[in-house]
Scaffold this active site. Structure first.
Site, mmCIF file in Angstrom:
data_model
loop_
_atom_site.group_PDB
_atom_site.id
_atom_site.type_symbol
_atom_site.label_atom_id
_atom_site.label_comp_id
_atom_site.label_asym_id
_atom_site.label_seq_id
_atom_site.Cartn_x
_atom_site.Cartn_y
_atom_site.Cartn_z
ATOM 1 C CE LYS A 1 -5.813 -4.360 -0.675
ATOM 2 N NZ LYS A 1 -6.173 -4.266 0.758
ATOM 3 C CG HIS B 1 -1.816 -1.173 1.323
ATOM 4 N ND1 HIS B 1 -1.354 -2.421 1.673
ATOM 5 C CD2 HIS B 1 -3.146 -1.309 1.096
ATOM 6 C CE1 HIS B 1 -2.365 -3.278 1.664
ATOM 7 N NE2 HIS B 1 -3.455 -2.627 1.319
#
Length: 238
Positions: A160, A133
């Site tokens: 992700k 992230h």
């Protein structure tokens, strides 16, 4: 276009309250995966997580359970770092009822430790979501592609990548990187361009090869999240 599962993120403070269960039940048809965030609990223990999972098991036939400890380094509340963090992630494997576990990736991680823990989780039949992230910006396209490539080398079930856009080209770069990865790699991919600017990455996830899209139950747990009921309706349009 890929099939997209809708993830509902919850972040209870200490326990699973009846009011939260009611909110989940109200949206049960929209939820494929329930993400239990545990980083908001100070000095969280495996026993605390197991107790919460036990309460959620009642509804578990309706969805899979994903457990996430998001560190402050990657935009969460978690204070655990290095071995404290990795030991917690490893110990989650022992909890029955957990289907998926998130483990963070950074460029400077101990590769051997990460490989060992990911294999350990998979041996306990936990699907692994390896994630990265960036809440500040969106790296250039080639760097996005490189991050996807580096994460998939750990052989997780999902990779992700969530980044913060500052303009529409940032959003397009994230979508292109995700689409290219989906076309060339075996594991499932998730790409999120955060904030309202990047909302299309959540609603049109499947168009670009994504497998999961994250929404909320009431209060957003990340920039750009919308309620899972609305998200499910949007995803099914594609």
């Amino acid at each position: 276009m890929t099939h997209v599962e809708v993830v509902a993120t919850i972040a209870p403070q200490l326990s699973i309250e009846e009011t939260l269960i009611q909110k989940i039940n109200h949206r049960i048809d929209a939820i494929d995966v329930l993400e239990l965030r545990i980083d908001q609990i100070e000095n969280v223990t495996v026993d605390q997580v197991a107790e919460m999972i036990t309460k959620l098991k009642v509804m578990q036939d309706s969805f899979k359970l994903l457990v996430t400890y998001r560190t402050k380094l990657q935009g969460g509340y978690g204070q655990f770092i290095n071995d404290l963090y990795l030991n917690l992630i490893s110990d989650l494997a022992n909890i029955n009822g957990i289907d998926m576990i998130d483990i963070e990736w950074q460029a400077d991680i101990d590769i051997e430790k990460h490989q060992r823990i990911i294999k350990h989780l998979q041996q306990y039949n936990k699907e692994v979501v390896i994630s990265h992230h960036n809440f500040e910006s969106t790296p250039p396209l080639d760097e996005l592609q490189f991050i996807f490539f580096k994460m998939q080398k750990f052989n997780p079930e999902y990779v992700k990548l969530a980044v913060m856009p500052h303009n529409k080209n940032d959003v397009l770069n994230l979508l292109q990187a995700m689409s290219t990865f989906s076309d060339t790699m075996d594991c499932k991919v998730v790409g999120i361009s955060m904030s309202k600017l990047g909302l299309i990455s959540r609603t049109a996830q499947g168009v670009f090869g994504g497998a999961l899209t994250y929404g909320c139950i009431g209060e957003p747990q990340a920039p750009g999240q919308i309620d899972v009921t609305d998200l499910k309706a949007q995803v099914t349009l594609y």
